[in-house]
Design an enzyme around this catalytic site. Sequence first.
Site, PDB file in Angstrom:
ATOM      1  N   HIS A  92      36.006  89.689  66.350  1.00 30.24           N
ATOM      2  CA  HIS A  92      34.758  88.407  65.505  1.00 30.24           C
ATOM      3  C   HIS A  92      34.017  88.529  67.049  1.00 30.24           C
ATOM      4  O   HIS A  92      35.176  87.691  67.557  1.00 30.24           O
ATOM      5  CB  HIS A  92      35.025  88.256  64.526  1.00 30.24           C
ATOM      6  CG  HIS A  92      33.722  86.840  64.404  1.00 30.24           C
ATOM      7  ND1 HIS A  92      34.454  85.285  63.785  1.00 30.24           N
ATOM      8  CD2 HIS A  92      32.391  87.116  63.983  1.00 30.24           C
ATOM      9  CE1 HIS A  92      33.167  84.719  62.801  1.00 30.24           C
ATOM     10  NE2 HIS A  92      31.439  85.858  63.641  1.00 30.24           N
ATOM     11  N   SER A  93      32.753  88.968  67.225  1.00 29.38           N
ATOM     12  CA  SER A  93      32.623  87.644  68.333  1.00 29.38           C
ATOM     13  C   SER A  93      33.442  87.720  69.313  1.00 29.38           C
ATOM     14  O   SER A  93      33.505  89.127  69.777  1.00 29.38           O
ATOM     15  CB  SER A  93      32.434  86.249  68.230  1.00 29.38           C
ATOM     16  OG  SER A  93      31.269  85.420  68.780  1.00 29.38           O
ATOM     17  N   LEU A  94      34.214  86.783  70.083  1.00 34.65           N
ATOM     18  CA  LEU A  94      34.892  86.977  71.584  1.00 34.65           C
ATOM     19  C   LEU A  94      36.020  87.517  70.680  1.00 34.65           C
ATOM     20  O   LEU A  94      36.326  88.789  71.693  1.00 34.65           O
ATOM     21  CB  LEU A  94      35.287  85.219  71.712  1.00 34.65           C
ATOM     22  CG  LEU A  94      36.634  85.923  73.090  1.00 34.65           C
ATOM     23  CD1 LEU A  94      36.125  86.082  73.873  1.00 34.65           C
ATOM     24  CD2 LEU A  94      36.886  84.385  73.256  1.00 34.65           C
ATOM     25  N   ALA A 119      32.152  92.934  65.030  1.00 30.01           N
ATOM     26  CA  ALA A 119      30.585  92.173  64.653  1.00 30.01           C
ATOM     27  C   ALA A 119      30.250  90.723  64.664  1.00 30.01           C
ATOM     28  O   ALA A 119      31.252  90.458  66.230  1.00 30.01           O
ATOM     29  CB  ALA A 119      32.237  91.537  63.140  1.00 30.01           C
TER      30      ALA A 119
END
Length: 259
Positions: A92-94, A119
């Site tokens: 997710h993200s990073l 994501a």
Amino acid sequence: MKADFADWFACPPATVPGEGKLLCFPAAASGPRTYRGWSAALGPRIEVRPVRLPGRETRLRERGYTSFPPLIDSLAAAVGPPDGRPLALFGHSLGALVAFELAHRLHRDEHTVIRLVVAASPPPHSAETPTAVPPGPAELLRHLRALGTIPRSVFGDPDALRLILPSAAADFALAGSYAYERRTPLRCPILVLGGRQDDHVTLSTLALWESETTARCTVRLLPGDHSFPDQSAHHVLRELATTLGADLDAFAADRSSLG
């Protein structure tokens, strides 16, 4: 740093050895608690193992990583040699960038990676990849509020903030250190998930992930903003259950055909 799998990858309640492992990598300043209910939701075929990075939970006294190469080295060492079971990675993200880089390393180490799921993240070759946040608690808090990946209640809890800020600072330094390396695309399929109300990552940006694999790349939009994996966890879990179930079926069929 420790290299033991149990130190690096948490074992949430209801986790049992599955046909395959799902390694989960949360957004900046988040930790394994994000995935607490995933094992029960995904069922016994998938062993959910969220990463426990330094600076979180039982590793609070450890200094966080601020550079990608040593982090990926440590994660690969913790995963260890192939054990015959396929791996899937969710980020997710990073965490998506971490999962992407680890997927490349695991392919190199002859693991069977059946799926990368990313994501709320631009692709690694995009100009929109995360940048470093200027040091200082005020700027870190502003950035965390803008991303929305930390519960709002935390911002009113000084004790919780004291625990989160060091790992958040390390995570944003890690993001700023990222340098994309052009190489042969991944062989595994990629599932790209985005939030319909995400102002940080657009649909057109998510679609650019397709250049990072020689297999199929599928993009799905789900309800929510940049923190939709928390807001709409049931939607995410439904996508994962369907996709990873099919991946495990295909893996089993391929292995059976080889005798």
